[in-house]
Design a protein around this motif. Structure first.
Motif, mmCIF file in Angstrom:
data_model
loop_
_atom_site.group_PDB
_atom_site.id
_atom_site.type_symbol
_atom_site.label_atom_id
_atom_site.label_comp_id
_atom_site.label_asym_id
_atom_site.label_seq_id
_atom_site.Cartn_x
_atom_site.Cartn_y
_atom_site.Cartn_z
ATOM 1 N N ARG A 66 -3.792 -2.414 -12.643
ATOM 2 C CA ARG A 66 -3.915 -3.021 -11.313
ATOM 3 C C ARG A 66 -5.317 -2.783 -10.750
ATOM 4 O O ARG A 66 -5.758 -3.518 -9.865
ATOM 5 N N TRP A 67 -5.975 -1.747 -11.256
ATOM 6 C CA TRP A 67 -7.300 -1.384 -10.768
ATOM 7 C C TRP A 67 -8.406 -1.752 -11.767
ATOM 8 O O TRP A 67 -9.504 -1.240 -11.690
ATOM 9 N N VAL B 23 2.143 2.929 -7.529
ATOM 10 C CA VAL B 23 3.050 2.053 -8.281
ATOM 11 C C VAL B 23 4.386 2.785 -8.288
ATOM 12 O O VAL B 23 4.510 3.855 -8.880
ATOM 13 N N TYR C 135 2.801 -7.974 -9.083
ATOM 14 C CA TYR C 135 1.916 -7.438 -8.046
ATOM 15 C C TYR C 135 1.260 -8.561 -7.253
ATOM 16 O O TYR C 135 1.162 -8.498 -6.026
ATOM 17 N N ARG D 279 -7.253 -10.977 -7.590
ATOM 18 C CA ARG D 279 -6.465 -10.768 -6.361
ATOM 19 C C ARG D 279 -7.266 -11.183 -5.127
ATOM 20 O O ARG D 279 -6.722 -11.803 -4.204
ATOM 21 N N ASP E 4 3.573 -6.505 -14.810
ATOM 22 C CA ASP E 4 3.295 -5.794 -13.557
ATOM 23 C C ASP E 4 2.226 -6.514 -12.747
ATOM 24 O O ASP E 4 2.346 -6.625 -11.522
ATOM 25 N N GLN E 5 1.189 -7.005 -13.410
ATOM 26 C CA GLN E 5 0.133 -7.716 -12.695
ATOM 27 C C GLN E 5 0.667 -8.981 -12.039
ATOM 28 O O GLN E 5 0.329 -9.293 -10.890
ATOM 29 N N GLN F 30 0.506 2.234 -14.004
ATOM 30 C CA GLN F 30 0.039 0.862 -14.233
ATOM 31 C C GLN F 30 -1.419 0.800 -13.793
ATOM 32 O O GLN F 30 -1.770 0.171 -12.788
ATOM 33 N N ASP G 55 8.898 -0.509 -8.717
ATOM 34 C CA ASP G 55 8.008 -1.435 -9.432
ATOM 35 C C ASP G 55 8.290 -1.379 -10.926
ATOM 36 O O ASP G 55 8.353 -2.412 -11.602
ATOM 37 N N LYS H 206 -8.644 -6.992 -9.854
ATOM 38 C CA LYS H 206 -9.066 -6.831 -8.463
ATOM 39 C C LYS H 206 -9.795 -8.087 -7.972
ATOM 40 O O LYS H 206 -9.618 -8.516 -6.826
#
Length: 346
Positions: free
Chosen positions: A123-124, A319, A186, A132, A182-183, A120, A323, A129
């Motif tokens: 996420r980066w 991940v 997360y 978040r 997923d985001q 995933q 997850d 980022k």
């Protein structure tokens, strides 16, 4: 530095763009090669690696880590063989096609004592980022609602057959959907219920290509949308709290740079244009604040560094398989919800 011998299960776009450049750049990996069924391309880019003729050759090789980056419908079969061979695995999204498959892989990795990570990478992204960090800063107050979009304008069907034929791994829900889901998990954790509307909008399409998923949390809601008919993009992230709002357009440059053949670094990599900065409008210490928020640097390198540390230093995967399992639970609930036209409790 200990090197992890690593092999890919394909060298199409994902292997060439998302994996090989980081395996080459990170000093903790040694890229052994890739399974290539027809086109033999990896040695054009990496002359010292191997083009494996069969999956069995990969499994019997010295590879300690195998990246399952094949079509979604094959993930379970190939990942299971990798784990049974006692090797660590990174599996692309969608992790599997069913919850039952995801549970089996997670249990098998535990039984074999190997690491299992889900790729995933978004996420980066610089976008997420930054979102978040805004949430962690608490400048929006108590969250009321959030809406994430992964929209495109592309009415044409993909030339890749596995993406457009009716099969368990095809469709936007299991292509872009896992990124969005997923985001959300997360950032916000696992929801209480799911409501979804899943449609087919392109002419002659045999698979779903439009999704609208609503995640129910006790005090707020998160909406996830993806479509191929959006010429004028919505903000990729819209978050409203009781003090203020944050709107962020999609701006991460990593995929585009990788497709252009640019090589990752740790200094300027993942730095997006200031024109893509997000807008914050909120109240801080009794004063109304409105302005642009500098975007954090994106870094897919962090995923691979996390995989390295999980294997060498026995840390948790960046991940986890769990997850991936939770994403599949949302996907299955979304399919059920759309079919029954009602919210599904989780």
């Amino acid at each position: 530095m200990q090197k992890i011998k690593t092999a890919l299960l394909s060298y199409g776009m994902s292997g060439k763009v998302f994996h090989a450049p980081f395996l080459e750049f990170h000093s903790g990996f040694e890229l052994l090669g890739s399974w290539e069924r027809s086109k033999k391309l990896i040695q054009q880019d990496y002359p010292n690696v191997i083009s494996y003729a069969t999956l069995e050759e990969v499994l019997e090789s010295d590879a300690e880590l195998i990246i399952v980056n094949t079509p979604v419908g094959t993930h379970f079969e190939y990942a299971k063989k990798v784990l049974l061979a006692g090797k660590h695995a990174v599996v692309e999204k969608a992790f599997t096609t069913t919850v039952a498959e995801a549970k089996e892989l997670v249990a098998l990795a535990t039984e074999k004592g190997v690491k299992l990570a889900v790729f995933q990478n978004r996420r980066w992204d610089s976008d997420l980022k930054t979102v978040r960090q805004v949430l962690l800063d608490g400048v929006l107050g108590e969250i009321v609602e959030a809406e994430f979009h992964f929209d495109r304008y592309n009415p044409l069907l993909s030339p890749k057959q596995h993406k457009e034929t009716a099969n368990d791994g095809a469709g936007i829900l299991k292509d872009l959907g896992p990124h969005l889901i997923d985001q959300a998990l997360y950032l916000f954790g696992f929801p209480q219920a799911v409501y979804a509307d899943i449609r087919t909008t392109r002419e002659n399409s045999l698979v779903d290509d439009w999704i609208d998923i609503l995640l129910y949390y006790p005090e707020f809601r998160v909406r996830l949308k993806a479509s191929f008919f959006v010429r004028k993009a919505n903000p990729a992230y819209t978050i409203h709290g009781k003090k203020g709002s944050f709107l962020k357009p999609r701006g991460d440059v990593q995929e585009d740079d990788l497709k252009l053949g640019k090589k990752p670094d740790l200094d300027t990599w993942g730095t997006e244009s200031i024109e893509k900065e997000g807008l914050l409008h909120t109240e801080i210490d009794g004063k109304i604040v409105q302005g642009k928020i500098p975007t954090l640097q994106g870094s897919y390198y962090e995923f691979f560094d996390g995989v390295y540390n999980s294997i060498v230093n026995d840390k948790e995967e960046p991940v986890t398989g769990e997850d991936g399992l939770r994403v599949m639970q949302i996907i299955e609930a979304a399919i059920q919800s759309s079919a029954q036209k009602k919210a599904i409790d989780l």
